[in-house]
Enzyme design. Sequence first.
Site, short mmCIF file in Angstrom:
data_model
loop_
_atom_site.label_atom_id
_atom_site.label_comp_id
_atom_site.label_asym_id
_atom_site.label_seq_id
_atom_site.Cartn_x
_atom_site.Cartn_y
_atom_site.Cartn_z
CB SER A 19 63.95 -35.24 1.17
OG SER A 19 63.87 -34.13 0.18
CE LYS A 70 56.37 -28.29 2.07
NZ LYS A 70 55.43 -28.87 1.01
CG ASP A 107 54.49 -26.85 -1.93
OD1 ASP A 107 55.42 -27.37 -2.68
OD2 ASP A 107 54.56 -27.13 -0.76
CB ALA A 134 40.90 -29.77 4.43
N GLY A 136 47.88 -29.17 3.87
CA GLY A 136 48.70 -28.24 3.33
C GLY A 136 48.66 -28.31 1.78
CE1 TYR A 225 55.83 -36.85 -4.56
CE2 TYR A 225 57.39 -38.75 -4.70
CZ TYR A 225 57.02 -37.64 -4.00
OH TYR A 225 57.67 -37.07 -3.05
P1 ATR Z 1 49.53 -32.47 3.89
O1 ATR Z 1 49.90 -31.01 4.42
O2 ATR Z 1 50.37 -33.28 3.07
O3 ATR Z 1 48.11 -31.97 3.04
P2 ATR Z 1 47.71 -32.92 6.31
O4 ATR Z 1 47.59 -31.84 6.67
O5 ATR Z 1 47.89 -34.14 7.28
O6 ATR Z 1 48.60 -33.38 5.01
O7 ATR Z 1 46.31 -33.49 5.46
C1 ATR Z 1 46.01 -34.63 5.20
C2 ATR Z 1 44.71 -34.80 4.34
O8 ATR Z 1 44.36 -36.17 4.00
C3 ATR Z 1 43.50 -34.32 5.16
O9 ATR Z 1 42.65 -33.63 4.47
C4 ATR Z 1 42.81 -35.55 5.78
O10 ATR Z 1 41.76 -35.50 6.02
P3 ATR Z 1 41.25 -34.86 7.80
O11 ATR Z 1 41.20 -33.92 7.63
O12 ATR Z 1 39.89 -35.56 7.94
O13 ATR Z 1 42.28 -36.07 8.47
C5 ATR Z 1 43.02 -36.46 4.51
N1 ATR Z 1 43.27 -37.96 4.96
C6 ATR Z 1 44.26 -38.76 5.35
N2 ATR Z 1 43.89 -39.88 5.59
C7 ATR Z 1 42.49 -40.00 5.35
C8 ATR Z 1 41.59 -40.89 5.12
N3 ATR Z 1 41.95 -42.38 5.67
N4 ATR Z 1 40.45 -40.57 4.62
C9 ATR Z 1 40.12 -39.98 4.35
N5 ATR Z 1 40.95 -38.60 4.24
C10 ATR Z 1 42.10 -38.83 4.87
#
Ligand code: ATR
Length: 280
Positions: A19, A70, A107, A134, A136, A225
């Site tokens: 963090s 969270k 956020d 889709a 957080g 980032y």
């Molecule tokens: P956060 O809370 O940080 O947004 P998360 O809930 O794990 O993290 O969501 C990660 C997002 O990145 C999701 O939309 C995920 O798509 P899926 O719902 O299909 O898993 C997307 N994501 C992660 N790796 C991916 C990849 N290789 N290709 C396409 N989408 C990806």
Amino acid sequence: MTKDLKIKAGVVGWPVSHSLSPRLHGYWLDKYNIVGEYLPYAVKPEALGEFLNSLAKKEITGLNLTVPHKEIALPFLDEIDEVARKIGAVNVITVQKDGRLFGRNTDGIGFLTNLKTSAPIWSSNGAVAVIIGAGGAARAAIVSLLDDGISEIRLINRTRDRAEKLAEIYNDPRITVCDWQDRSKNMAEAALLVNTTSLGMKGQPPLDIDLSELPLTAVVYDIVYNPLETPLLKQAKLRGNPYVDGLGMLLYQAAPAFQGWFGRVPEVDQDLRHYILEAL
Ligand code: ATR
């Protein structure tokens, strides 16, 4: 006996060593000569409830939450604000004088302030936004853009079902779910393209997307980032689109929390950006 006036805050995560929040809040505490501390707390998910219940006893006033806390913190809080309820997650807790735990989510504010500061031409009114992801981060982006008066959100996620579920939760006619395979086709009228996934982050594959249909005036926003200039932003820069990196979202989500706990509006400036980038 003299009372210790030091204001104590910190960030809880599992793990928490990655963090950047202690560095960020520590910078502001030093800059404004505030008698305060901001420490990292590594707490396992199963021990989170007990930790949150001990905050008043530990005289901790403020807490940021990072992965994976969270969402799982919600049942342990006495009160949450409307935005946190809509996003379904809290990233800021304030321990009130009577010991009650109040949760907020900054956020979305961080997302929007970064957009408006980095792309001053941005206006949500009449705009179409394409949001990739889709999780957080997508929820924070969706809630803040809807509240800011966006005209349409095209939500695109690899797993379509997750995007459909979000559209169901928000139940707003401005949200349309589009297929992952059509992601490059849905750019034609967009004024904003946001990547809320981890694609493009160090160690991850890039977001594979064709920007040729995207108007040259559209803002391309990557919440990643590290690196600051992701492959998506490189593509946007090459075409001449305005673009926004993800570091500002981290900085601007922290500012209202710092203000709430330590009583000072902290500045987000280039010196701070450089100081945080040095740690990446
Ligand atoms: P956060 O809370 O940080 O947004 P998360 O809930 O794990 O993290 O969501 C990660 C997002 O990145 C999701 O939309 C995920 O798509 P899926 O719902 O299909 O898993 C997307 N994501 C992660 N790796 C991916 C990849 N290789 N290709 C396409 N989408 C990806």
